[in-house]
Design a protein around this motif. Structure first.
Motif, PDB file in Angstrom:
ATOM      1  N   GLU A   1      -9.738  -0.984  10.747  1.00 36.67           N
ATOM      2  CA  GLU A   1     -10.814  -1.130   9.822  1.00 36.67           C
ATOM      3  C   GLU A   1     -10.084  -0.855   8.480  1.00 36.67           C
ATOM      4  N   LYS A   2     -10.760  -1.059   6.785  1.00 41.06           N
ATOM      5  CA  LYS A   2     -10.506  -0.490   5.803  1.00 41.06           C
ATOM      6  C   LYS A   2     -11.087   1.166   5.557  1.00 41.06           C
TER       7      LYS A   2
ATOM      8  N   PRO B   1     -15.210   8.962  18.113  1.00 39.80           N
ATOM      9  CA  PRO B   1     -14.286   7.745  17.730  1.00 39.80           C
ATOM     10  C   PRO B   1     -14.647   6.805  15.902  1.00 39.80           C
ATOM     11  N   ASN B   2     -15.713   7.654  15.608  1.00 39.26           N
ATOM     12  CA  ASN B   2     -16.178   6.755  14.311  1.00 39.26           C
ATOM     13  C   ASN B   2     -15.676   7.578  13.225  1.00 39.26           C
ATOM     14  N   ILE B   3     -15.366   9.077  13.451  1.00 47.45           N
ATOM     15  CA  ILE B   3     -14.548   9.917  12.137  1.00 47.45           C
ATOM     16  C   ILE B   3     -12.960   9.025  12.024  1.00 47.45           C
ATOM     17  N   LEU B   4     -12.596   9.115  10.273  1.00 52.19           N
ATOM     18  CA  LEU B   4     -11.616   9.071  10.428  1.00 52.19           C
ATOM     19  C   LEU B   4     -10.697  10.584   9.987  1.00 52.19           C
ATOM     20  N   PHE B   5      -9.858  10.342  11.000  1.00 57.51           N
ATOM     21  CA  PHE B   5      -8.535  11.716  11.342  1.00 57.51           C
ATOM     22  C   PHE B   5      -7.703  11.773  10.099  1.00 57.51           C
ATOM     23  N   GLU B   6      -7.630  12.659   9.475  1.00 53.38           N
ATOM     24  CA  GLU B   6      -6.565  12.737   8.359  1.00 53.38           C
ATOM     25  C   GLU B   6      -5.897  14.693   9.041  1.00 53.38           C
TER      26      GLU B   6
ATOM     27  N   THR C   1      -2.169   6.340   1.119  1.00 58.43           N
ATOM     28  CA  THR C   1      -3.538   5.226   1.362  1.00 58.43           C
ATOM     29  C   THR C   1      -4.273   5.689  -0.006  1.00 58.43           C
ATOM     30  N   PHE C   2      -4.059   5.854  -1.311  1.00 56.51           N
ATOM     31  CA  PHE C   2      -4.675   6.242  -2.184  1.00 56.51           C
ATOM     32  C   PHE C   2      -6.059   6.954  -3.016  1.00 56.51           C
ATOM     33  N   GLY C   3      -5.768   7.969  -3.339  1.00 57.87           N
ATOM     34  CA  GLY C   3      -7.300   8.931  -3.443  1.00 57.87           C
ATOM     35  C   GLY C   3      -7.348   9.614  -4.452  1.00 57.87           C
ATOM     36  N   LEU C   4      -8.689  10.644  -4.954  1.00 55.61           N
ATOM     37  CA  LEU C   4      -8.614  11.395  -5.435  1.00 55.61           C
ATOM     38  C   LEU C   4      -8.789  12.720  -5.843  1.00 55.61           C
ATOM     39  N   GLU C   5      -8.355  13.768  -6.490  1.00 54.81           N
ATOM     40  CA  GLU C   5      -7.599  15.148  -6.158  1.00 54.81           C
ATOM     41  C   GLU C   5      -7.503  16.136  -7.540  1.00 54.81           C
ATOM     42  N   LEU C   6      -9.293  15.604  -7.517  1.00 51.29           N
ATOM     43  CA  LEU C   6      -9.550  16.061  -9.362  1.00 51.29           C
ATOM     44  C   LEU C   6     -11.036  16.711  -9.618  1.00 51.29           C
ATOM     45  N   ASP C   7     -11.303  16.712 -10.688  1.00 49.25           N
ATOM     46  CA  ASP C   7     -12.820  17.539 -10.840  1.00 49.25           C
ATOM     47  C   ASP C   7     -13.354  15.999 -11.632  1.00 49.25           C
TER      48      ASP C   7
ATOM     49  N   TYR D   1      -4.845  -3.767  -0.879  1.00 50.00           N
ATOM     50  CA  TYR D   1      -5.185  -3.192   0.243  1.00 50.00           C
ATOM     51  C   TYR D   1      -4.525  -3.610   1.290  1.00 50.00           C
ATOM     52  N   GLU D   2      -4.471  -4.801   1.623  1.00 48.68           N
ATOM     53  CA  GLU D   2      -4.350  -5.764   3.075  1.00 48.68           C
ATOM     54  C   GLU D   2      -2.356  -5.390   2.759  1.00 48.68           C
ATOM     55  N   LEU D   3      -1.858  -5.684   1.261  1.00 49.02           N
ATOM     56  CA  LEU D   3       0.101  -6.004   0.630  1.00 49.02           C
ATOM     57  C   LEU D   3       0.013  -4.721   1.193  1.00 49.02           C
ATOM     58  N   VAL D   4      -0.678  -3.704   1.450  1.00 45.87           N
ATOM     59  CA  VAL D   4      -0.036  -2.258   1.227  1.00 45.87           C
ATOM     60  C   VAL D   4       0.478  -1.770   2.506  1.00 45.87           C
ATOM     61  N   ASN D   5      -0.680  -1.702   2.829  1.00 50.37           N
ATOM     62  CA  ASN D   5      -1.937  -0.849   4.232  1.00 50.37           C
ATOM     63  C   ASN D   5      -0.193  -1.842   4.870  1.00 50.37           C
ATOM     64  N   ARG D   6      -0.682  -3.063   5.029  1.00 47.04           N
ATOM     65  CA  ARG D   6       0.434  -4.662   6.172  1.00 47.04           C
ATOM     66  C   ARG D   6       1.236  -4.940   5.411  1.00 47.04           C
ATOM     67  N   GLY D   7       2.276  -4.714   4.750  1.00 46.60           N
ATOM     68  CA  GLY D   7       2.849  -5.444   4.011  1.00 46.60           C
ATOM     69  C   GLY D   7       4.348  -4.903   4.447  1.00 46.60           C
ATOM     70  N   ASP D   8       4.964  -5.552   3.904  1.00 44.66           N
ATOM     71  CA  ASP D   8       6.518  -4.653   4.416  1.00 44.66           C
ATOM     72  C   ASP D   8       6.813  -4.447   2.842  1.00 44.66           C
ATOM     73  N   LEU D   9       8.097  -2.806   3.208  1.00 42.90           N
ATOM     74  CA  LEU D   9       8.275  -2.252   2.004  1.00 42.90           C
ATOM     75  C   LEU D   9       9.334  -2.955   2.093  1.00 42.90           C
ATOM     76  N   TYR D  10      10.194  -3.117   0.461  1.00 40.56           N
ATOM     77  CA  TYR D  10      11.519  -2.896   0.147  1.00 40.56           C
ATOM     78  C   TYR D  10      11.600  -1.597  -0.529  1.00 40.56           C
TER      79      TYR D  10
END
Ligand code: GLA
Length: 727
Positions: free
Chosen positions: A329-330, A521-526, A596-602, A625-634
């Motif tokens: 799930e996204k 099970p529904n908590i996203l855990f980092e 994962t991308f996100g912000l860490e700022l005011d 999202y799908e391209l990075v999350n599931r894609g092949d990295l070179y």
């Protein structure tokens, strides 16, 4: 059948789509390794078993006689100590007589579809029984009664073999395991480079490559965690192997505690790899009938270079290690309060962050450290996991309602394995911190480690966490671990079991994490450990993402992300955009979009221009999202090899879309730039999304993409997309 037994030569063959692994039961039931490498149809490799003629003062098996067979000169499948093999051993058992000579011989096998879990330890899994097959090889030490099982689970489609070992005390007396590695592999050459990931706090996972030499070399951690300093990953790459070419063996331990990954090259110029729990800080006493299970090691071979090794790990971890709701799930895009406010926040400030963040397209607010006990700095309150209502005036429920009303989900921070000396919990239970009787324990970030090896301690922390998590609508949890473990001991362990502490601690942490993911099970855990101090495959079994580093500088992140990508997928890599100034927001976003991308700022302090960039970049993140999350990295241009530039590419699994990112580290020189793309379909045509130009995959990969007219000043970056099209 990926695993087969050949009666004639007494060999076991483990095949994946592209690799083969052959084990032989030799005379006198010695278990040998005949082959690991590219697929071969044969089930026997002549000439591999014995090198007696080359032995150097190496003792011979008494039954086979002088020059018959020496374990010291044979490719031992799981090497033991003291019985004729002088190289680094995988297993050492001290029996009740006190000696540690260990000698295991084959006594049977079982092959079955699927893969079993390891009791109390995280491991990879098969989504269905048809996805994997397992070989259990049984061996026994006739003198001590130690019964050893070698497990090999093969995932043919992924070219992966997962290995582990269990040791059972089959005698009526106590025995003590001095070492039990998860994996032992004897390769017939030593013409390899050893690749490993070293670092420190805020500079995790630098790629280091060195030539193997005679003797023992390798990496380890004795810090109580897999650590910032060395990662439980090594690779052996054929001399000259690069991203695209050459034999590469990759090894990654599914474990978060003390580990060792060692390679010994001997007088026969062979190399032996062992990987598992660090033997220096470990021993384990087995009562009669008891079993010890090692953690699992993941083993990969490819003839197609380091890049392909990484992609194999990435695909496998995305499909067979990461689990739970957010495997597929996204995941919500988050803003974290840490770099925006540190300890200085209250409910109104967080609500103000949420309002602005919502306008940027953010989906979740994470309240980091500082919400509990009296925590206004890092000197107190770890262990007091109740809400500070001076800061969150209406309580946690009220804050979450306000955040949810804005349209954002809500996440929270915990550091469950720690205790502050200045905390109610410590005052009530001073013996709960990790310490040695009579010694004052070392402090780290003003805190002690709490004794996770004890169930009563875990139960207390669990009850505190359960209360907060069950009474509030919490969508995400960041689990931190902000120091390493000194003064290792538990008050409950008897003297002969003191060296069990570190493994018991890690197993205790896994127990608590397991309670968390099964109850919620529904908590996203980092996962987090002062950034990426516990970035290992075991943590991926609980948390689909791991905060890669406290260093959010986009240029420093290039190195961290290149190193992390050696074996860990982009889907797991916590990467945020912060307010630090070394590059502009465009580049900060382009680099964070690797992870994962996100912000860490005011967000209330952003200029209109900055907010505009971030809003647009968030749109790009969602679109790809799908391209990075599931894609092949070179990895196209590595900052470890090129001081001026880094470049990487994600290609969708069906090769229909690719994203190319370039970052200038230093603008010394490149008026004209050519980048050869990879991973495309050569006979397909691709349209450059920005310019509309249509070029073949073959041209983009062979002639390369000419990038003219891009100024590329220090810290600048460029992202380009190409989509498959009709000509
Ligand atoms: C660690 C983490 C940070 C932050 C702080 C809070 O350093 O890596 O992201 O959570 O702890 O104390």
């Amino acid at each position: 059948m990926p695993i087969s037994y050949n009666e004639k030569d007494r060999t076991f063959k483990i095949d994946t789509e592209k690799t083969s692994y052959i084990i032989q039961v030799y005379d006198e039931n010695y278990i040998l390794n005949l082959y690991y490498g590219a697929y071969i149809p044969d089930s026997y490799v002549p000439g591999r078993a014995i090198r007696a003629a080359n032995a150097s003062f190496s003792p011979a098996d008494p039954v086979m006689g002088e020059n018959g067979f020496s374990p010291d000169a044979a490719p031992m499948e799981y090497a033991t100590i003291g019985a004729g093999d002088f190289r680094v051993s995988a297993l050492e058992i001290q029996n009740s007589n006190g000696d540690n000579v260990t000698d295991i011989r084959y006594c049977g096998y079982k092959i079955y579809d699927g893969k079993k879990d390891i009791p109390q330890l995280p491991s990879s899994y098969a989504n269905s029984d048809s996805e994997a097959q397992t070989l259990e090889l049984y061996a026994k030490d006739a003198v001590t009664g130690a019964a050893v099982t070698l497990y090999y689970s093969v995932f043919p489609k992924y070219d992966v073999i997962a290995r582990r070992v269990s040791v059972t005390n089959g005698s009526s007396r106590k025995m003590r395991i001095g070492r039990a590695f998860s994996l032992c592999l004897d390769l017939p050459e030593m013409d390899y480079d050893l690749i490993s990931l070293h670092g420190c706090y805020a500079k995790e996972r630098n790629i280091e490559r060195r030539r193997l030499g005679h003797g023992i070399q390798g990496v380890s951690s004795r810090r109580g965690s897999s650590s910032h300093v060395q990662n439980p990953f090594i690779a052996l790459a054929q001399r000259g192997a690069d991203e695209e070419h050459g034999d590469v063996y990759g090894f990654n331990l599914v474990y978060s505690g003390n580990f060792a990954a060692l390679v010994e090259c001997d007088y026969n110029c062979t190399s032996r790899v062992v990987m598992g729990i660090d033997p220096e800080t470990f021993s384990w006493t087995l009562e009669s009938g008891e079993t010890f299970d090692t953690p699992e090691a993941i083993m990969v071979y490819t003839p197609s270079g380091i890049g392909e090794m990484s992609r194999i790990f990435h695909r496998f971890y995305n499909n067979n290690l990461i689990r739970g709701r957010y495997k597929t799930e996204k995941r919500p895009l988050l803003i974290n309060s840490w770099e925006a406010a540190f300890f200085d926040f209250d409910d109104d400030k967080l609500v103000a962050f949420a309002k602005e963040a919502k306008k940027l397209g953010v989906e979740m607010l994470v309240m980091d450290d500082g919400w509990f006990g009296n925590r206004n700095d890092d000197t107190c309150s770890l262990g007091d996991w109740y809400v500070n209502e001076k800061k969150l005036k209406g309580g946690l429920g009220d804050l979450i309602r306000r955040i949810n009303d804005i349209g954002l989900k809500f996440g929270i921070w915990y550091e469950p394995e720690m205790i502050s000396p200045d905390s109610d919990l410590f005052r009530a239970h001073p013996d709960w911190c990790v310490h040695v009787e009579g010694r004052k324990p070392m402090l780290g970030r003003n805190q002690y480690v709490i004794d996770m090896s004890r169930k009563d301690v875990r139960d207390n922390i669990w009850e505190q966490m359960y209360k907060v998590l069950s009474e509030n609508k919490i969508d995400y949890l960041k689990w931190d671990f902000n120091r390493n473990i000194s003064d290792a001991d538990s008050a409950l362990l008897p003297p002969e079991r003191k060296k069990e502490f570190f493994h018991r601690f890690v197993s205790g942490t896994y127990d608590l994490m397991n309670r968390l993911i099964t109850t919620f099970p529904n908590i996203l855990f980092e996962n987090c450990s002062g950034g990426g101090g516990r970035y290992d495959p075991a943590m991926l079994c609980y948390s689909p993402q791991i905060w890669a580093s406290d260093n959010t500088d986009a240029i420093d992140r290039l190195y961290i992300q290149f190193g992390t990508s050696m074996c860990y997928p982009a889907s797991s890599m916590g990467a945020h955009v912060s307010a630090n100034r070394r590059t502009g927001y465009e580049t900060k976003c382009n680099v964070a979009r690797w992870g994962t991308f996100g912000l860490e700022l005011d967000p209330t302090k952003l200029t209109e221009d900055e907010a505009g960039i971030i809003r647009r970049q968030i749109g790009e993140y969602h679109r790809n999202y799908e391209l990075v999350n599931r894609g092949d990295l070179y990895r196209l241009i590595s900052p470890f090899e090129n001081p001026r530039m880094a470049a990487w590419q994600f290609v969708s699994p069906d090769k229909s879309r690719t994203m190319l990112t370039l970052v200038t580290i230093c603008s010394e020189y490149h008026r004209r730039l050519k980048v050869k793309l990879r991973g495309l379909a050569p006979d397909a045509y691709y349209k450059n999304e920005q310019s509309g130009e249509i070029l073949s995959g073959a041209l983009l990969m062979n002639a390369g993409l000419e990038i003219n007219g891009w100024a590329g000043q220090t810290g600048d970056s460029l992202v380009m997309y190409f989509d498959k099209t009709e000509r």
